[in-house]
Design a protein around this motif. Sequence first.
Motif, PDB file in Angstrom:
ATOM      1  N   ARG A  19     -22.080 -41.099  47.840  1.00  0.00           N
ATOM      2  CA  ARG A  19     -22.732 -42.367  47.208  1.00  0.00           C
ATOM      3  C   ARG A  19     -24.275 -42.108  47.163  1.00  0.00           C
ATOM      4  NH1 ARG A  19     -22.860 -49.061  47.819  1.00  0.00           N
ATOM      5  NH2 ARG A  19     -21.441 -48.514  46.413  1.00  0.00           N
ATOM      6  N   LEU A  20     -24.712 -42.123  45.891  1.00  0.00           N
ATOM      7  CA  LEU A  20     -26.128 -42.102  45.695  1.00  0.00           C
ATOM      8  C   LEU A  20     -26.614 -43.476  45.468  1.00  0.00           C
ATOM      9  CD1 LEU A  20     -26.767 -39.395  43.370  1.00  0.00           C
ATOM     10  CD2 LEU A  20     -26.724 -39.234  45.510  1.00  0.00           C
ATOM     11  N   LEU A  27     -41.117 -53.780  39.579  1.00  0.00           N
ATOM     12  CA  LEU A  27     -40.728 -54.029  38.417  1.00  0.00           C
ATOM     13  C   LEU A  27     -39.560 -55.214  38.391  1.00  0.00           C
ATOM     14  CD1 LEU A  27     -38.121 -51.399  36.620  1.00  0.00           C
ATOM     15  CD2 LEU A  27     -38.563 -51.915  39.136  1.00  0.00           C
ATOM     16  N   THR A  28     -39.194 -56.060  37.374  1.00  0.00           N
ATOM     17  CA  THR A  28     -38.295 -56.794  37.303  1.00  0.00           C
ATOM     18  C   THR A  28     -36.829 -56.322  37.055  1.00  0.00           C
ATOM     19  OG1 THR A  28     -39.709 -58.462  36.655  1.00  0.00           O
ATOM     20  CG2 THR A  28     -37.347 -59.353  36.594  1.00  0.00           C
ATOM     21  N   PHE A  29     -36.262 -55.906  38.142  1.00  0.00           N
ATOM     22  CA  PHE A  29     -35.074 -55.098  38.176  1.00  0.00           C
ATOM     23  C   PHE A  29     -34.035 -55.732  37.110  1.00  0.00           C
ATOM     24  CE2 PHE A  29     -32.553 -51.630  39.568  1.00  0.00           C
ATOM     25  CZ  PHE A  29     -31.301 -52.143  39.695  1.00  0.00           C
ATOM     26  N   SER A  30     -33.780 -56.793  37.194  1.00  0.00           N
ATOM     27  CA  SER A  30     -32.807 -57.401  36.433  1.00  0.00           C
ATOM     28  C   SER A  30     -33.066 -57.202  34.991  1.00  0.00           C
ATOM     29  CB  SER A  30     -32.615 -58.795  36.854  1.00  0.00           C
ATOM     30  OG  SER A  30     -33.848 -59.743  36.804  1.00  0.00           O
ATOM     31  N   ALA A  31     -33.991 -57.080  34.655  1.00  0.00           N
ATOM     32  CA  ALA A  31     -34.578 -56.997  33.196  1.00  0.00           C
ATOM     33  C   ALA A  31     -34.479 -55.776  32.795  1.00  0.00           C
ATOM     34  CB  ALA A  31     -36.135 -57.471  32.987  1.00  0.00           C
ATOM     35  N   TYR A  32     -33.872 -54.769  33.482  1.00  0.00           N
ATOM     36  CA  TYR A  32     -33.884 -53.390  33.210  1.00  0.00           C
ATOM     37  C   TYR A  32     -32.459 -52.775  33.164  1.00  0.00           C
ATOM     38  CZ  TYR A  32     -38.893 -52.568  33.158  1.00  0.00           C
ATOM     39  OH  TYR A  32     -40.252 -52.632  32.919  1.00  0.00           O
ATOM     40  N   ALA A  33     -32.016 -51.944  31.954  1.00  0.00           N
ATOM     41  CA  ALA A  33     -30.805 -51.202  32.234  1.00  0.00           C
ATOM     42  C   ALA A  33     -31.186 -49.906  32.975  1.00  0.00           C
ATOM     43  CB  ALA A  33     -30.388 -50.766  31.081  1.00  0.00           C
ATOM     44  N   MET A  34     -30.241 -49.481  33.582  1.00  0.00           N
ATOM     45  CA  MET A  34     -30.450 -48.355  34.639  1.00  0.00           C
ATOM     46  C   MET A  34     -29.490 -47.332  34.249  1.00  0.00           C
ATOM     47  SD  MET A  34     -32.786 -49.562  36.499  1.00  0.00           S
ATOM     48  CE  MET A  34     -32.907 -48.298  37.892  1.00  0.00           C
ATOM     49  N   GLY A  35     -29.990 -45.997  34.369  1.00  0.00           N
ATOM     50  CA  GLY A  35     -29.233 -44.858  34.182  1.00  0.00           C
ATOM     51  C   GLY A  35     -29.288 -43.875  35.337  1.00  0.00           C
ATOM     52  N   TRP A  36     -28.291 -43.004  35.422  1.00  0.00           N
ATOM     53  CA  TRP A  36     -28.241 -41.603  36.302  1.00  0.00           C
ATOM     54  C   TRP A  36     -28.192 -40.381  35.346  1.00  0.00           C
ATOM     55  CZ3 TRP A  36     -29.262 -41.355  41.173  1.00  0.00           C
ATOM     56  CH2 TRP A  36     -29.099 -42.512  42.211  1.00  0.00           C
ATOM     57  N   PHE A  37     -29.193 -39.580  35.772  1.00  0.00           N
ATOM     58  CA  PHE A  37     -29.060 -38.303  35.032  1.00  0.00           C
ATOM     59  C   PHE A  37     -29.196 -37.104  36.083  1.00  0.00           C
ATOM     60  CE2 PHE A  37     -30.009 -39.745  30.592  1.00  0.00           C
ATOM     61  CZ  PHE A  37     -30.539 -40.808  30.859  1.00  0.00           C
ATOM     62  N   ARG A  38     -28.716 -35.913  35.363  1.00  0.00           N
ATOM     63  CA  ARG A  38     -28.749 -34.748  36.289  1.00  0.00           C
ATOM     64  C   ARG A  38     -29.363 -33.521  35.463  1.00  0.00           C
ATOM     65  NH1 ARG A  38     -22.318 -33.972  37.529  1.00  0.00           N
ATOM     66  NH2 ARG A  38     -21.644 -33.034  35.448  1.00  0.00           N
ATOM     67  N   GLN A  39     -29.817 -32.745  36.364  1.00  0.00           N
ATOM     68  CA  GLN A  39     -30.394 -31.294  35.808  1.00  0.00           C
ATOM     69  C   GLN A  39     -30.281 -30.143  37.058  1.00  0.00           C
ATOM     70  OE1 GLN A  39     -34.515 -31.731  34.627  1.00  0.00           O
ATOM     71  NE2 GLN A  39     -34.318 -30.079  33.299  1.00  0.00           N
ATOM     72  N   ALA A  40     -29.761 -29.220  36.337  1.00  0.00           N
ATOM     73  CA  ALA A  40     -29.650 -27.932  37.304  1.00  0.00           C
ATOM     74  C   ALA A  40     -30.748 -27.187  36.691  1.00  0.00           C
ATOM     75  CB  ALA A  40     -28.301 -27.373  36.763  1.00  0.00           C
ATOM     76  N   ASP A  90     -21.050 -29.896  39.873  1.00  0.00           N
ATOM     77  CA  ASP A  90     -21.850 -31.174  40.083  1.00  0.00           C
ATOM     78  C   ASP A  90     -23.071 -30.944  40.900  1.00  0.00           C
ATOM     79  OD1 ASP A  90     -18.648 -33.236  40.637  1.00  0.00           O
ATOM     80  OD2 ASP A  90     -20.001 -33.046  38.700  1.00  0.00           O
ATOM     81  N   THR A  91     -23.212 -29.700  41.222  1.00  0.00           N
ATOM     82  CA  THR A  91     -24.394 -29.443  41.789  1.00  0.00           C
ATOM     83  C   THR A  91     -25.483 -29.442  41.202  1.00  0.00           C
ATOM     84  OG1 THR A  91     -23.207 -27.887  43.493  1.00  0.00           O
ATOM     85  CG2 THR A  91     -25.394 -27.414  43.299  1.00  0.00           C
ATOM     86  N   GLU A  92     -26.265 -30.472  41.364  1.00  0.00           N
ATOM     87  CA  GLU A  92     -27.663 -30.675  40.348  1.00  0.00           C
ATOM     88  C   GLU A  92     -28.523 -31.525  41.163  1.00  0.00           C
ATOM     89  OE1 GLU A  92     -27.268 -30.925  36.188  1.00  0.00           O
ATOM     90  OE2 GLU A  92     -25.157 -30.661  36.146  1.00  0.00           O
ATOM     91  N   VAL A  93     -29.786 -31.624  40.714  1.00  0.00           N
ATOM     92  CA  VAL A  93     -30.672 -32.923  41.202  1.00  0.00           C
ATOM     93  C   VAL A  93     -30.267 -33.875  40.308  1.00  0.00           C
ATOM     94  CG1 VAL A  93     -33.051 -33.563  41.248  1.00  0.00           C
ATOM     95  CG2 VAL A  93     -32.451 -31.198  41.703  1.00  0.00           C
ATOM     96  N   TYR A  94     -30.132 -35.111  40.884  1.00  0.00           N
ATOM     97  CA  TYR A  94     -29.587 -36.561  40.326  1.00  0.00           C
ATOM     98  C   TYR A  94     -31.119 -37.273  40.154  1.00  0.00           C
ATOM     99  CZ  TYR A  94     -25.015 -34.922  40.184  1.00  0.00           C
ATOM    100  OH  TYR A  94     -23.793 -34.278  39.640  1.00  0.00           O
ATOM    101  N   TRP A 113     -38.701 -43.152  35.772  1.00  0.00           N
ATOM    102  CA  TRP A 113     -37.875 -42.012  36.455  1.00  0.00           C
ATOM    103  C   TRP A 113     -38.285 -41.903  37.922  1.00  0.00           C
ATOM    104  CZ3 TRP A 113     -33.862 -39.408  33.759  1.00  0.00           C
ATOM    105  CH2 TRP A 113     -33.937 -39.540  32.489  1.00  0.00           C
ATOM    106  N   GLY A 114     -37.091 -41.702  38.902  1.00  0.00           N
ATOM    107  CA  GLY A 114     -37.246 -41.457  40.183  1.00  0.00           C
ATOM    108  C   GLY A 114     -37.558 -39.765  40.367  1.00  0.00           C
ATOM    109  N   GLN A 115     -37.717 -39.461  41.408  1.00  0.00           N
ATOM    110  CA  GLN A 115     -38.109 -37.946  41.881  1.00  0.00           C
ATOM    111  C   GLN A 115     -36.835 -37.126  41.990  1.00  0.00           C
ATOM    112  OE1 GLN A 115     -41.266 -36.656  42.063  1.00  0.00           O
ATOM    113  NE2 GLN A 115     -41.796 -38.643  41.151  1.00  0.00           N
ATOM    114  N   GLY A 116     -35.893 -37.639  42.184  1.00  0.00           N
ATOM    115  CA  GLY A 116     -34.590 -37.215  42.085  1.00  0.00           C
ATOM    116  C   GLY A 116     -34.272 -36.673  43.789  1.00  0.00           C
ATOM    117  N   THR A 117     -32.712 -36.523  43.872  1.00  0.00           N
ATOM    118  CA  THR A 117     -32.254 -36.017  45.054  1.00  0.00           C
ATOM    119  C   THR A 117     -31.164 -35.088  44.828  1.00  0.00           C
ATOM    120  OG1 THR A 117     -31.099 -37.102  47.037  1.00  0.00           O
ATOM    121  CG2 THR A 117     -30.272 -37.729  44.895  1.00  0.00           C
ATOM    122  N   GLN A 118     -31.224 -33.962  45.610  1.00  0.00           N
ATOM    123  CA  GLN A 118     -30.231 -32.764  45.276  1.00  0.00           C
ATOM    124  C   GLN A 118     -28.828 -33.153  45.787  1.00  0.00           C
ATOM    125  OE1 GLN A 118     -30.842 -29.621  44.101  1.00  0.00           O
ATOM    126  NE2 GLN A 118     -28.912 -29.434  44.199  1.00  0.00           N
TER     127      GLN A 118
END
Length: 123
Positions: A19-20, A27-40, A90-94, A113-118
Amino acid sequence: HVQLVESGGGLVRAGDPLRLSCAASGLTFSAYAMGWFRQAPGKEREFVAAISRASSPTPYADSVKDRFTISRDNAKNTVNLDMNSLKPEDTEVYYCAANQLSATPSGSEYDYWGQGTQITVSS
């Protein structure tokens, strides 16, 4: 200022779950849509999943459909990504990201954007 901080990454074995989480502040969190992306390394950023402000059904990338589930807790200002049946590919930075428009797979529409987690999945 706005901060998105991912956590939960690490080294897992193929088939394991993980689980990530992404904690949002400034920010007003409820006012934002959220996404997850990944990059190798050496590859373009790839959309994973997104969730609307009201947690309406959202799109998933074909590569993770039926394995990953995105959810959010507006009371805790967090968005989660539950990953099952992890594969070595699935090995990437998320990264988590926030935008005020919609749960879009287009990374260019996200404001923060966040800083990412490997995540590393061993075979």
